[in-house]
Design a protein around this motif. Structure first.
Motif, mmCIF file in Angstrom:
data_model
loop_
_atom_site.group_PDB
_atom_site.id
_atom_site.type_symbol
_atom_site.label_atom_id
_atom_site.label_comp_id
_atom_site.label_asym_id
_atom_site.label_seq_id
_atom_site.Cartn_x
_atom_site.Cartn_y
_atom_site.Cartn_z
ATOM 1 N N GLN A 2 0.850 -1.190 0.000
ATOM 2 C CA GLN A 2 0.000 0.000 0.000
ATOM 3 C C GLN A 2 0.882 1.235 0.000
ATOM 4 O OE1 GLN A 2 -2.104 -0.206 3.699
ATOM 5 N NE2 GLN A 2 -2.275 1.972 3.898
ATOM 6 N N VAL A 3 0.456 2.247 -0.730
ATOM 7 C CA VAL A 3 1.199 3.502 -0.771
ATOM 8 C C VAL A 3 0.685 4.386 0.356
ATOM 9 C CG1 VAL A 3 1.792 5.522 -2.140
ATOM 10 C CG2 VAL A 3 1.537 3.299 -3.258
ATOM 11 N N ASN A 4 1.429 4.368 1.458
ATOM 12 C CA ASN A 4 1.055 5.191 2.601
ATOM 13 C C ASN A 4 1.752 6.556 2.494
ATOM 14 O OD1 ASN A 4 3.722 4.782 3.434
ATOM 15 N ND2 ASN A 4 3.177 3.080 4.748
ATOM 16 N N LYS A 5 1.570 7.389 3.491
ATOM 17 C CA LYS A 5 2.119 8.739 3.470
ATOM 18 C C LYS A 5 3.655 8.716 3.423
ATOM 19 C CE LYS A 5 0.116 11.821 6.044
ATOM 20 N NZ LYS A 5 -0.287 12.737 7.122
ATOM 21 N N GLU A 6 4.273 7.771 4.122
ATOM 22 C CA GLU A 6 5.733 7.670 4.086
ATOM 23 C C GLU A 6 6.231 7.429 2.661
ATOM 24 O OE1 GLU A 6 6.524 4.459 6.881
ATOM 25 O OE2 GLU A 6 7.540 5.907 8.178
ATOM 26 N N ASP A 8 4.523 7.890 -0.208
ATOM 27 C CA ASP A 8 4.116 9.004 -1.064
ATOM 28 C C ASP A 8 5.109 10.159 -0.945
ATOM 29 O OD1 ASP A 8 2.592 10.691 -2.717
ATOM 30 O OD2 ASP A 8 1.266 11.292 -1.084
ATOM 31 N N GLN A 85 8.166 -0.713 3.946
ATOM 32 C CA GLN A 85 7.316 -1.873 4.230
ATOM 33 C C GLN A 85 7.856 -3.072 3.481
ATOM 34 O OE1 GLN A 85 3.448 -0.579 2.948
ATOM 35 N NE2 GLN A 85 3.691 -1.398 0.913
#
Length: 126
Positions: A2-6, A8, A85
């Motif tokens: 998943q593309v989380n804020k970190e 991104d 991740q």
């Protein structure tokens, strides 16, 4: 996956530093934070993780900052995502049905395809 804020914000940071590999110049995090309207303290944490992973170099002082440590054509989005991740797309292994799940091979194929695609997408393509 998943593309989380970190991830991104890290991709934005990496994109902002893309030309530093060739130029050898260092760019301050303050300049990146201001240019992209990102929180400086969060960028600082991300840059630290990316530096420890060997993706960035840093230099202290008046002309200090960060630059890419790896050639953009060899640095993939998958590499950057792996810094933050290392989990597969699926949550298989934690589910009580993991050992008997009929869809596990399909989920693993999806995860493999996603990882393969992300490994082909380099910083040069951003």
């Amino acid at each position: 996956m998943q593309v989380n804020k970190e991830i991104d914000y890290s991709l934005i940071l990496i994109r902002a530093l893309k030309d530093t590999y060739k130029s050898g110049e260092f760019v301050s995090l303050e300049a990146v934070a201001e240019a992209y309207n990102l929180p400086y303290s969060f960028l600082e944490k991300l840059a630290g993780k990316l530096k420890r992973a060997g993706v960035l170099n840093s230099q202290k002082g008046k002309s200090g900052g960060y630059r890419l440590a790896l050639k953009p054509s060899l640095l993939s989005v998958g590499n950057i995502m792996d810094v933050f991740q290392d989990k597969p797309a699926s949550k298989c292994g934690t589910c009580y049905l993991a050992e008997t799940c009929p869809s596990i091979s399909g989920i693993q194929k999806i995860d493999t395809a996603v990882r393969k695609t992300l490994s082909k997408l380099t910083v040069n393509n951003l």
